[in-house]
Write a protein that holds these residues in place. Structure first.
Motif, mmCIF file in Angstrom:
data_model
loop_
_atom_site.group_PDB
_atom_site.id
_atom_site.type_symbol
_atom_site.label_atom_id
_atom_site.label_comp_id
_atom_site.label_asym_id
_atom_site.label_seq_id
_atom_site.Cartn_x
_atom_site.Cartn_y
_atom_site.Cartn_z
ATOM 1 N N LEU A 179 -14.443 -8.193 5.233
ATOM 2 C CA LEU A 179 -14.123 -9.317 5.013
ATOM 3 C C LEU A 179 -13.205 -9.946 3.672
ATOM 4 N N LYS A 180 -12.793 -9.145 3.171
ATOM 5 C CA LYS A 180 -11.678 -9.253 2.293
ATOM 6 C C LYS A 180 -9.933 -9.595 3.306
ATOM 7 N N SER B 98 -3.965 -8.024 -7.542
ATOM 8 C CA SER B 98 -4.394 -7.738 -6.181
ATOM 9 C C SER B 98 -5.749 -8.714 -5.815
ATOM 10 N N GLY B 99 -7.296 -7.982 -7.109
ATOM 11 C CA GLY B 99 -7.909 -7.811 -6.525
ATOM 12 C C GLY B 99 -8.630 -6.829 -5.367
ATOM 13 N N TRP B 100 -7.932 -6.289 -4.808
ATOM 14 C CA TRP B 100 -7.703 -5.171 -3.587
ATOM 15 C C TRP B 100 -7.564 -3.818 -4.572
ATOM 16 N N SER B 101 -8.574 -2.768 -3.491
ATOM 17 C CA SER B 101 -8.495 -1.419 -4.057
ATOM 18 C C SER B 101 -7.548 -0.391 -2.733
ATOM 19 N N THR B 102 -7.627 0.510 -3.492
ATOM 20 C CA THR B 102 -6.013 1.200 -2.300
ATOM 21 C C THR B 102 -6.883 1.487 -0.870
ATOM 22 N N LEU C 284 0.188 -1.360 0.049
ATOM 23 C CA LEU C 284 0.128 -0.245 -0.176
ATOM 24 C C LEU C 284 1.177 1.298 0.400
ATOM 25 N N SER C 285 1.792 1.104 1.090
ATOM 26 C CA SER C 285 2.603 2.586 1.201
ATOM 27 C C SER C 285 3.232 2.999 -0.202
ATOM 28 N N ASP D 77 -12.861 -15.750 -3.544
ATOM 29 C CA ASP D 77 -11.217 -14.824 -3.528
ATOM 30 C C ASP D 77 -10.904 -15.331 -2.485
ATOM 31 N N THR D 78 -11.635 -15.839 -1.745
ATOM 32 C CA THR D 78 -10.798 -16.509 0.185
ATOM 33 C C THR D 78 -11.049 -17.408 0.349
ATOM 34 N N PRO D 79 -10.135 -17.908 0.906
ATOM 35 C CA PRO D 79 -10.400 -19.645 1.687
ATOM 36 C C PRO D 79 -10.401 -19.405 2.861
ATOM 37 N N TYR D 80 -11.628 -18.212 3.525
ATOM 38 C CA TYR D 80 -11.539 -18.480 4.637
ATOM 39 C C TYR D 80 -13.050 -19.243 5.002
#
Length: 256
Positions: free
Chosen positions: A119-120, A74-78, A27-28, A153-156
């Motif tokens: 949750l992600k 990553s499938g994430w946003s900042t 992120l940084s 997209d998560t193993p949880y």
């Protein structure tokens, strides 16, 4: 605000700290100088006052101080990642008995965007499945984006859900039109029971003349089909009611 939770106070979260450290660095690297300055100040504020109010306030400020853009590969946003890392930061400043109640509290306080970030990140925050109750509660949502954050997209779920709960999650994902290929661990959860549930859904959709869920064939282990299940699919195939992908998969697996 009342922290009226019923979570056992002795359950501690086991966070994936190496993973969290990598995400902080990632992120940084994506933030410009102004954003990075605010981000460092936010973490300092949270270190001084590591409570739910501070975490919630800083999370709500993320949208004002950070531009939303996708994180590479990553499938994430900042914004999602910043909110998740703020949550991890405040949890790290609490003892084992306080972490679960705090997480439940912040989930209840959060808007949909904050719930999605939590949750992600659940697999990073809870490697032992202590948050199963929270995940099951979150899975009752009718918001497809919130549900997708839990299911895709998560193993949880695959790691921690009991069989029936995992089956319900899979069927709900299909009902919401989500991509079954993004259900982590689905192949490891294949079973005769899940086969039957998927076939029941197929029958229901065909009877109602609805479009068959595109991801439904992925839910079925065709090699585990029982004789009656296979016969029903072959009957549907002869009636030209079986979608093409189903025909190809059925033909590619031998009868038991």
């Amino acid at each position: 605000m009342n922290m009226d939770v019923t979570v056992p106070p002795t359950d501690a979260l086991d966070m994936r700290r190496e993973c969290l450290a990598e995400r902080r660095q990632a992120l940084s690297r994506q933030l410009d100088q102004t954003e990075l300055q605010w981000w460092c100040e936010a973490q300092e504020q949270l270190a001084r006052s590591p409570d739910a109010d501070t975490a919630a306030r800083l999370s709500s400020q993320c949208k004002r101080h950070l531009r939303e853009r996708g994180m590479p590969d990553s499938g994430w946003s900042t914004l999602e990642l910043a909110r998740a890392l703020l949550l991890a930061h405040v949890l790290e400043h609490h003892g084992p008995g306080a972490q679960l109640p705090l997480l439940h509290q912040l989930f209840r306080w959060g808007d949909d965007h904050e719930k999605i970030a939590l949750l992600k990140a659940l697999d990073w925050l809870d490697s032992h499945g202590r948050c199963l109750e929270l995940a099951l509660q979150a899975g009752r949502t009718s918001n497809s984006q919130v549900f997708a954050a839990l299911a895709l997209d998560t193993p949880y779920p695959s790691r921690h859900y009991p069989e029936r709960a995992f089956h319900q999650l899979v069927l709900k994902a299909l009902g919401m039109g989500l991509d079954a290929a993004r259900l982590n661990g689905l192949a490891q959860r294949h079973s005769g029971t899940l086969n039957q549930l998927a076939l029941d859904l197929l029958e229901e959709q065909l009877a109602a003349e609805r479009t068959v869920s595109a991801g439904l064939p992925r839910v079925i282990a065709f090699s585990l089909l029982g004789p009656a299940q296979r016969q029903r699919l072959e009957d549907l195939n002869r009636q030209h009611r079986l979608p093409p992908e189903w025909r190809a998969r059925l033909a590619g697996t031998p009868s038991n």
